[in-house]
Design a protein around this motif. Structure first.
Motif, short mmCIF file in Angstrom:
data_model
loop_
_atom_site.label_atom_id
_atom_site.label_comp_id
_atom_site.label_asym_id
_atom_site.label_seq_id
_atom_site.Cartn_x
_atom_site.Cartn_y
_atom_site.Cartn_z
N GLY A 1 0.81 -1.23 0.00
CA GLY A 1 0.00 0.00 0.00
C GLY A 1 0.83 1.27 0.00
O GLY A 1 0.28 2.37 0.05
N GLY A 2 2.16 1.15 -0.07
CA GLY A 2 3.02 2.33 0.01
C GLY A 2 2.98 3.17 -1.25
O GLY A 2 2.67 2.66 -2.34
N VAL A 3 3.32 4.45 -1.11
CA VAL A 3 3.35 5.33 -2.29
C VAL A 3 4.74 5.41 -2.90
O VAL A 3 4.91 5.97 -3.98
CB VAL A 3 2.84 6.75 -1.94
N PHE B 1 0.95 -0.42 4.41
CA PHE B 1 2.27 0.10 3.98
C PHE B 1 3.23 -0.02 5.16
O PHE B 1 2.82 -0.01 6.33
CB PHE B 1 2.18 1.52 3.44
N TYR C 1 7.77 4.74 4.22
CA TYR C 1 7.42 6.01 3.61
C TYR C 1 8.70 6.82 3.45
O TYR C 1 9.35 7.17 4.44
CB TYR C 1 6.40 6.79 4.45
N PRO D 1 -2.10 0.81 8.38
CA PRO D 1 -3.29 0.78 7.52
C PRO D 1 -3.32 1.95 6.54
O PRO D 1 -2.65 2.96 6.75
CB PRO D 1 -4.44 0.89 8.53
N ILE D 2 -4.13 1.79 5.53
CA ILE D 2 -4.25 2.82 4.48
C ILE D 2 -5.73 3.20 4.33
O ILE D 2 -6.61 2.41 4.70
CB ILE D 2 -3.75 2.27 3.12
N PRO D 3 -6.02 4.38 3.82
CA PRO D 3 -7.42 4.70 3.51
C PRO D 3 -7.89 3.83 2.34
O PRO D 3 -7.17 3.70 1.33
CB PRO D 3 -7.37 6.18 3.12
N GLU E 1 -8.82 5.51 -5.22
CA GLU E 1 -7.43 5.87 -5.57
C GLU E 1 -6.45 4.81 -5.05
O GLU E 1 -5.59 4.34 -5.80
CB GLU E 1 -7.12 7.24 -4.96
N SER E 2 -6.62 4.44 -3.77
CA SER E 2 -5.75 3.41 -3.18
C SER E 2 -5.91 2.10 -3.93
O SER E 2 -4.92 1.39 -4.20
CB SER E 2 -6.10 3.17 -1.71
N HIS F 1 -4.07 2.11 -7.22
CA HIS F 1 -2.63 2.08 -6.97
C HIS F 1 -2.18 0.68 -6.53
O HIS F 1 -1.21 0.13 -7.07
CB HIS F 1 -2.32 3.12 -5.88
#
Lengths: 256, 301
Positions: B77-79, B108, B111, B121-123, B127-128, B131
Motif C-alpha cells: 500500500g506504500g506510495v 504500507f 514512507y 493501515p491505508i485509507p 485511488e488506493s 494504486h
C-alpha cells in the motif's frame, strides 16, 4: 497523482516519527467511532515499531547490554530506536550504526568516559552478528590462481563474505570474551599500541582471530583492491608467509 | 501477466491442513524429531541469508516439509516505488525453496526514507485501490506467481475510506487475480476495536479466493485488543474459525505465534485443537462423510 494516499501516509509517518509535535491534522483524518483514540492508536503503532527494533538491538548487542546493564542499555537504545527510522527493512541490520550513537553520547559527555571502548566493542559485536548472516563462500580456485600466475596476469583476491577487520586501541577482544563467557572479567590490561581483530565465520559460528599488523595490512590492502603484485612490491608487507595462512583459513576465498 | 498467471503449483496440501509458523527456537527439534506437521510458514524476513546456518536449516526443513513464505515488507500500500532489491531477494527465495504460497499484507511499511517495522493501515479509497491493484500486478508479473494478500488488524480507520476491507480485498481479487490470506484473529481484533462484524467481513470475502487462513492469539488490554501473536488462540477466534469453516473450501490453516514463543508442543496442541474443530465442522456440514468402514455402502445411505 496519489493525492489522498500520499497525504495520509505522509502525515501518518510524520506522526510516528515526531513524538514531540501535535498531530491534529492527522487525527482529523481518523474515524472517531473506534474504541481506540487517535493518540492511543499512534502510541500502539509506535510501541510496535519500537519494540521490534529494541528486540533487534538486544539480539545484536548482548555484551554491550551486559556491560551497561539492562536499564542503561534500554535508555540508550530507546533513543536510537526513536531516531532510527531510516534504513533497511531488514531488522538484522537495524543496529548497524549503533556505535555512532554511542560515540555521539560519549562526545557529548552523556555516557561516562570509562565506557570509551564501547564504540569499538559495539562495532565488533555488529561484525560478529553480521558474519552469521553472510553468504556461503566458494572454494578457492587454485587452478585459476596458478594459471594467472603462469600467465603473468594481475591477481585481485576476494575475501570471505563474512570477513571483517577491526582495529582498536582497547583490548576489545578480551573485554568481549570475559563478558560473553560469563566468567569473572579479572583484570584486563591495556594494550600496547593497537589490537587487530579479524571476524569470520567458521562453518556456522561467527569467530574471531587476533591477527598481527602485517596480516591486517595485507587483508586491508586486498579489501582496498590492491593486486597481488602491488602487495608484493610494497616493502611494508611480508606476504610470503601470510598468503598460505589466509587461503588455508578461508579468509581469502576467490579471485576477482 | 495480467489475468493469466502462471501461478504456483497447487499447494498439494490436504484440505484445511493445519500448519505451524517455523520459529528458529524450534528448528533443531523439528529436524531431529520430524513431527507430523503438514507444512510450515516461514517469515521471509527471518530467512533471507544465502549462507550459514539459517539457509542450511531452512533447506533441511524444506527437504521434509512444504513451506509457504510470508512477507512483511513489500509495502503493497506504500506510495514509494516498489523495493526491487527486496523483491529480488524474495524471487531468489522462491527459486531456492519452492514455497507453495507467498503472501503479504494490505498495508504500507515504508514512507520515503523511513522504514516502519509494523503493518500500517491505508485509507480504502478508489485511488488506493487503483494504486495497489497496479502494484500487485507488477509484483505478480515480476515473481511469476499469484500472491495472497492478508487483511490486517488495525488500531485506526480513516474517514476517507470509501469501502470496507473485505470489499477492498474482493475487488483486488477480481482486478489482479491475487488470493486472500484470511487472518481470523485480525478480523476479530478489528471487530472488537472498531465495532464492525467479523462474520460480515468473512461473508463479504470471495471464499473461493481464500488461499490460506491464519489463527493467532491477541493481547487483551480490556478496552481494546492488540494483535500480539503471543498467546493461544482465544475462544471468540475459535468460534469465528468455526463460522468460517461452514463456507471453507479447504484452504490451509496456520497457527501463528511470533512473540513469547512457547515450547513446540504448545503449537502442536493448538494445531490439534484446530484439527478437531475442522473435523467436527466437516462432520456437521457433510454428515457421515468421514465414515468409510462399511464396504460398498455410503455411510449416509
Amino acid at each position: 497523482m496519489l493525492k489522498v494516499l500520499q497525504q495520509h501516509q505522509s502525515e501518518f509517518a510524520c506522526a510516528l516519527v515526531h513524538h514531540q509535535s501535535t498531530h491534529e491534522q492527522f487525527f482529523r483524518k481518523i474515524t472517531k467511532t473506534s474504541k481506540i483514540s487517535p493518540q492511543l492508536a499512534l502510541d500502539i503503532y509506535r510501541n510496535n515499531t519500537h519494540g521490534a527494533r529494541l528486540k533487534s538491538l538486544e539480539i545484536t548487542y548482548p555484551v554491550c547490554r551486559k556491560i551497561l546493564g539492562n536499564e542503561t542499555f534500554h535508555l540508550i537504545a530507546q533513543q536510537y530506536v526513536i531516531e532510527g527510522t531510516e534504513g533497511s527493512s531488514d531488522l538484522n541490520h537495524f543496529g548497524e550504526s549503533f556505535n555512532l550513537h554511542i560515540r555521539s553520547l560519549l562526545a557529548a559527555g552523556r555516557l561516562a568516559e570509562e565506557y570509551c571502548y564501547l564504540t569499538d566493542l559495539i562495532a565488533f559485536e555488529y561484525k560478529m552478528h553480521d558474519a552469521y548472516y553472510a553468504d556461503t563462500d566458494p572454494i578457492f580456485p587454485f587452478k585459476q590462481f596458478e594459471q594467472k600466475v603462469d600467465n603473468g596476469q594481475s591477481i585481485y583476491f576476494k575475501t570471505s563474505s563474512a570477513l571483517a577487520l577491526i582495529v582498536s586501541e582497547y583490548p576489545v577482544y578480551e573485554i568481549w570474551r570475559s563478558n560473553k563467557e560469563q566468567q569473572h572479567a579479572g583484570e584486563i590490561k591495556p594494550i600496547d599500541g593497537k589490537q587487530h581483530l579479524l571476524v569470520y565465520r567458521d562453518e556456522y559460528k561467527s569467530s574471531i582471530a587476533v591477527i598481527n599488523n602485517n596480516e591486517y595490512s595485507i587483508l586491508k590492502a586486498i579489501i582496498n583492491n590492491l593486486s597481488l603484485q602491488e602487495i608484493i612490491n610494497n616493502t611494508n608487507f611480508d606476504i610470503n608467509n601470510v598468503l598460505p595462512v589466509l587461503i588455508t583459513n578461508r579468509w581469502i576465498v576467490g579471485i576477482k | 501477466m495480467n489475468g493469466q498467471l502462471a501461478g504456483l503449483p497447487a499447494t498439494g496440501l490436504s484440505k484445511n491442513s493445519v500448519g505451524l509458523g517455523l520459529r528458529s527456537s524450534h528448528i533443531d527439534q523439528i529436524l531431529q524429531q520430524r513431527p507430523e506437521v503438514p507444512w510450515f510458514e516461514v517469515l521471509m524476513e527471518n530467512h533471507t541469508a544465502r549462507g550459514g546456518l539459517i539457509a542450511d536449516q531452512l533447506a533441511a526443513v524444506r527437504e521434509h516439509y512444504p513451506i509457504s513464505l510470508h512477507c512483511l515488507g513489500m509495502s503493497i500500500g506504500g506510495v514509494d516505488p516498489l523495493n526491487m532489491d527486496y523483491l529480488a531477494t524474495l524471487k531468489w527465495m522462491i527459486k531456492q525453496y519452492q514455497p507453495v504460497q507467498v503472501s503479504d499484507h494490505l498495508c504500507f511499511t515504508r514512507y520515503g526514507k523511513h522504514q516502519f517495522n509494523d503493518l500500517l493501515p491505508i485509507p480504502l479509497t478508489t485511488e488506493s485501490f487503483q494504486h495497489i491493484g497496479s502494484r500487485i500486478k507488477q509484483i505478480q508479473d515480476y515473481l511469476g506467481i499469484r500472491i495472497l494478500i492478508e487483511n490486517v488488524s488495525s488500531y485506526l480507520q480513516f474517514e476517507a475510506s470509501e469501502m470496507n476491507e473485505a470489499e477492498f480485498l474482493s475487488e483486488l481479487v477480481s482486478e489482479t487475480g491475487c488470493g486472500i490470506l484470511l487472518d481470523i484473529n485480525n478480523a476479530y481484533v478489528n471487530e472488537f476495536n472498531h465495532g464492525y462484524s467479523a462474520k460480515a467481513f468473512i461473508d463479504t470475502l470471495p471464499i473461493d479466493s481464500v488461499g490460506e487462513v491464519h489463527l493467532a492469539g491477541y493481547e487483551d488490554k480490556s478496552d481494546y485488543l492488540i494483535d500480539a501473536h503471543n498467546n493461544r488462540v482465544t475462544d471468540p477466534v475459535w468460534a469465528l474459525f468455526e463460522y468460517y469453516l461452514q463456507y471453507a473450501k479447504g484452504a490451509p490453516v496456520l497457527i501463528e505465534w511470533d512473540n513469547d514463543i512457547p515450547e513446540f508442543s504448545v503449537l502442536l496442541d493448538e494445531a490439534e485443537k484446530a484439527e478437531r474443530i475442522i473435523s467436527r465442522t466437516s462432520e456437521s456440514r457433510f454428515p457421515g462423510s468421514v465414515r468409510t468402514d462399511v464396504p460398498g455402502k455410503c455411510a449416509t445411505c
